[in-house]
Design a protein around this motif. Structure first.
Motif, PDB file in Angstrom:
ATOM      1  N   UNK A 144      10.960  -5.814  -9.636  1.00 12.66           N
ATOM      2  CA  UNK A 144       9.702  -5.803 -10.380  1.00 12.66           C
ATOM      3  C   UNK A 144       8.999  -4.448 -10.420  1.00 12.66           C
ATOM      4  N   UNK A 145       9.176  -3.622  -9.422  1.00  7.54           N
ATOM      5  CA  UNK A 145       8.390  -2.392  -9.330  1.00  7.54           C
ATOM      6  C   UNK A 145       8.939  -1.279 -10.214  1.00  7.54           C
ATOM      7  N   UNK A 146      10.173  -1.386 -10.667  1.00 11.18           N
ATOM      8  CA  UNK A 146      10.770  -0.400 -11.577  1.00 11.18           C
ATOM      9  C   UNK A 146      10.719   1.013 -11.005  1.00 11.18           C
ATOM     10  N   UNK A 147      10.980   1.108  -9.703  1.00 11.33           N
ATOM     11  CA  UNK A 147      11.095   2.406  -9.025  1.00 11.33           C
ATOM     12  C   UNK A 147       9.818   3.244  -9.113  1.00 11.33           C
ATOM     13  N   UNK A 148       8.658   2.587  -9.173  1.00 14.61           N
ATOM     14  CA  UNK A 148       7.393   3.308  -9.257  1.00 14.61           C
ATOM     15  C   UNK A 148       6.819   3.584  -7.865  1.00 14.61           C
ATOM     16  N   UNK A 149       5.921   4.580  -7.793  1.00 17.08           N
ATOM     17  CA  UNK A 149       5.289   4.936  -6.523  1.00 17.08           C
ATOM     18  C   UNK A 149       4.530   3.728  -5.978  1.00 17.08           C
ATOM     19  N   UNK A 150       4.786   3.398  -4.698  1.00 16.61           N
ATOM     20  CA  UNK A 150       4.298   2.138  -4.137  1.00 16.61           C
ATOM     21  C   UNK A 150       3.631   2.349  -2.782  1.00 16.61           C
ATOM     22  N   UNK A 151       2.502   1.656  -2.590  1.00 12.84           N
ATOM     23  CA  UNK A 151       1.814   1.621  -1.303  1.00 12.84           C
ATOM     24  C   UNK A 151       1.950   0.211  -0.734  1.00 12.84           C
ATOM     25  N   UNK A 152       2.347   0.116   0.526  1.00 15.77           N
ATOM     26  CA  UNK A 152       2.532  -1.181   1.183  1.00 15.77           C
ATOM     27  C   UNK A 152       1.567  -1.279   2.355  1.00 15.77           C
ATOM     28  N   UNK A 153       0.875  -2.423   2.465  1.00 16.71           N
ATOM     29  CA  UNK A 153      -0.008  -2.680   3.597  1.00 16.71           C
ATOM     30  C   UNK A 153       0.634  -3.749   4.482  1.00 16.71           C
ATOM     31  N   UNK A 154       0.910  -3.387   5.736  1.00 20.46           N
ATOM     32  CA  UNK A 154       1.565  -4.278   6.691  1.00 20.46           C
ATOM     33  C   UNK A 154       0.544  -4.829   7.678  1.00 20.46           C
ATOM     34  N   UNK A 172       1.172  -1.821  -5.579  1.00 22.84           N
ATOM     35  CA  UNK A 172       0.701  -2.129  -4.244  1.00 22.84           C
ATOM     36  C   UNK A 172       1.372  -3.411  -3.779  1.00 22.84           C
ATOM     37  N   UNK A 173       1.840  -3.410  -2.549  1.00 20.84           N
ATOM     38  CA  UNK A 173       2.461  -4.589  -1.947  1.00 20.84           C
ATOM     39  C   UNK A 173       1.573  -5.047  -0.797  1.00 20.84           C
ATOM     40  N   UNK A 174       1.054  -6.271  -0.899  1.00 19.62           N
ATOM     41  CA  UNK A 174       0.269  -6.848   0.182  1.00 19.62           C
ATOM     42  C   UNK A 174       1.212  -7.642   1.068  1.00 19.62           C
ATOM     43  N   UNK A 175       1.611  -7.051   2.187  1.00 18.30           N
ATOM     44  CA  UNK A 175       2.471  -7.720   3.156  1.00 18.30           C
ATOM     45  C   UNK A 175       1.672  -8.155   4.370  1.00 18.30           C
ATOM     46  N   UNK A 196      -7.656  -1.176  -4.703  1.00 16.85           N
ATOM     47  CA  UNK A 196      -8.230  -0.017  -5.378  1.00 16.85           C
ATOM     48  C   UNK A 196      -7.386   1.235  -5.283  1.00 16.85           C
ATOM     49  N   UNK A 197      -6.422   1.265  -4.330  1.00 10.34           N
ATOM     50  CA  UNK A 197      -5.559   2.446  -4.187  1.00 10.34           C
ATOM     51  C   UNK A 197      -4.700   2.673  -5.423  1.00 10.34           C
ATOM     52  N   UNK A 198      -4.414   1.630  -6.199  1.00  9.05           N
ATOM     53  CA  UNK A 198      -3.530   1.789  -7.360  1.00  9.05           C
ATOM     54  C   UNK A 198      -4.272   1.616  -8.690  1.00  9.05           C
ATOM     55  N   UNK A 199      -5.588   1.545  -8.651  1.00 10.55           N
ATOM     56  CA  UNK A 199      -6.361   1.344  -9.875  1.00 10.55           C
ATOM     57  C   UNK A 199      -6.907   2.636 -10.452  1.00 10.55           C
ATOM     58  N   UNK A 200      -6.568   3.786  -9.862  1.00  6.20           N
ATOM     59  CA  UNK A 200      -7.045   5.062 -10.378  1.00  6.20           C
ATOM     60  C   UNK A 200      -6.272   5.435 -11.645  1.00  6.20           C
ATOM     61  N   UNK A 201      -6.941   5.978 -12.663  1.00  4.78           N
ATOM     62  CA  UNK A 201      -6.231   6.420 -13.884  1.00  4.78           C
ATOM     63  C   UNK A 201      -5.381   7.650 -13.601  1.00  4.78           C
ATOM     64  N   UNK A 256      -1.310  -1.236 -13.330  1.00  2.00           N
ATOM     65  CA  UNK A 256      -1.089  -1.290 -11.889  1.00  2.00           C
ATOM     66  C   UNK A 256      -0.463  -2.644 -11.571  1.00  2.00           C
ATOM     67  N   UNK A 257       0.514  -2.658 -10.690  1.00  2.00           N
ATOM     68  CA  UNK A 257       1.221  -3.884 -10.341  1.00  2.00           C
ATOM     69  C   UNK A 257       0.907  -4.272  -8.909  1.00  2.00           C
ATOM     70  N   UNK A 258       0.508  -5.523  -8.708  1.00  2.00           N
ATOM     71  CA  UNK A 258       0.229  -6.061  -7.376  1.00  2.00           C
ATOM     72  C   UNK A 258       1.282  -7.096  -7.024  1.00  2.00           C
ATOM     73  N   UNK A 259       2.017  -6.854  -5.944  1.00  2.00           N
ATOM     74  CA  UNK A 259       2.989  -7.810  -5.416  1.00  2.00           C
ATOM     75  C   UNK A 259       2.404  -8.394  -4.140  1.00  2.00           C
TER      76      UNK A 259
END
Length: 343
Positions: free
Chosen positions: A57-67, A132-135, A149-154, A161-164
């Motif tokens: 789903x992320x299509x190799x885009x820059x991703x932030x994960x919260x563990x 953003x991945x909410x783990x 909000x980390x991925x909502x910046x223009x 922005x994609x939320x998983x």
């Protein structure tokens, strides 16, 4: 938006994504409970495999994960690297230089996935991040909005922005763009602050390797230099995420609530119900009384009429049960009659 909906009522494709739960507290889970409540992990979870969903789903885009914690964050990084994806972990134990290098590598695209427990929740900005991945779970809407909000910046070339969500947070707290009814709390923060003050101080502990007694709060042993790493306590279960789309259904937006209230006002006028009936039925439906809604009527739909009728039948059955109780206890049924009539 893709999210775990396990344990919730299933809905059709036209249903709205999620609804804000007004009773949710503003405070988060304690750290020792977050790992127990998490629904997703790096290798699997009730909400699905993180790496597998990212690949699809992320299509190799820059991703932030919260563990959930440091151990869980490192486990997620290991899973991404095992799949050949450049990932990095970051936490508050890093010094300023090491932290800066990892953040700069992510901003430059050298690192595709940046995983952290909560360090990047606020005070960090990387507009190029798109996923953003909410783990980790949270019951704090404030923390939820800060993370998303980390991925909502223009950013140039960034269209969405994609939320998983692997934690069920979207279903529990709603869309991050939903309007939220704000009300004063009951002073729970004061109670928590008092409990924090009354919490006993940490005692010295022995180093697991050399048994040298360390001072309270010291992580690295002064004697042998051993730094124990906490092992992840996240359980692993199988599952899959479901796509969530907006619409009218179980999770309604502000427009739907206005429409629902206006239809209740129309039903009250048609059936000559007492003033306040529509407000109480609105409270039955949404868990709070209408606020900032227009007092205008709208032709009631069949669904709303059927719902109102079902509530009246439920109140009548309850009134009949109360009458029987009043007879057995030799009580005056006047209050029961008033309650049923008001319903």
């Amino acid at each position: 938006m893709w999210a775990n909906t396990a344990g919730t009522i299933r809905r059709d494709a036209s249903a709205a994504c999620c609804r804000c739960i007004a009773s949710q507290t503003q405070f988060d889970y304690p750290r020792n409970r977050a790992s127990c409540r998490i629904a997703g992990t790096a290798t699997g979870g009730r909400s699905g495999d993180i790496v597998d969903h990212w690949n699809r789903l992320a299509e190799n885009r820059q991703t932030v994960v919260f563990a959930t914690d440091i151990a869980h964050s490192k486990m997620i990084v290991a899973a991404f690297e095992l799949a050949g994806i450049k990932a990095a972990h970051i936490d508050y134990h890093f010094d300023d230089d090491e932290r800066r290098l990892r953040i700069e590598a992510f901003a430059a695209g050298e690192t595709k996935v940046l995983v952290n427990p909560s360090l990047l929740t606020e005070g960090w900005d990387c507009p190029s991040a798109e996923v953003i991945v909410l783990a980790r779970p949270t019951r704090s809407r404030i923390r939820y909005l800060q993370m998303v909000g980390r991925v909502l910046r223009p950013f140039p070339g960034k269209t969405e922005a994609l939320l998983l969500d692997h934690s069920g947070t979207v279903v529990a707290l709603g869309y991050p763009t939903d309007d939220v009814e704000i009300a004063l709390d009951g002073g729970e923060r004061v109670v928590q602050e008092r409990q924090a003050r009354d919490k006993p101080t940490k005692a010295p502990s022995a180093c697991p390797k050399c048994k040298f007694v360390r001072k309270p709060g010291v992580h690295v042993c002064d004697k042998c230099g051993f730094a124990p790493e906490r092992q992840s306590e996240v359980a692993t279960l199988s599952g899959d995420l479901e796509r969530i789309t907006r619409g009218v259904g179980e999770f309604e937006d502000a427009d739907y609530r206005q429409s629902f209230y206006s239809q209740l006002l129309a039903i009250a006028a048609i059936r000559a119900f007492k003033p306040g009936w529509a407000r109480h039925r609105y409270h039955d439906r949404f868990g709070h009384y209408p606020k900032n809604l227009a007092e205008v009527t709208e032709e009631p739909s069949v669904e709303v009429q059927n719902w109102a009728t079902s509530r009246r039948i439920a109140w009548q059955k309850r009134g009949a049960a109360l009458r029987r109780t009043a007879v057995h206890r030799h009580l005056a049924p006047s209050r029961v009659e008033q309650e049923v009539e008001y319903a």
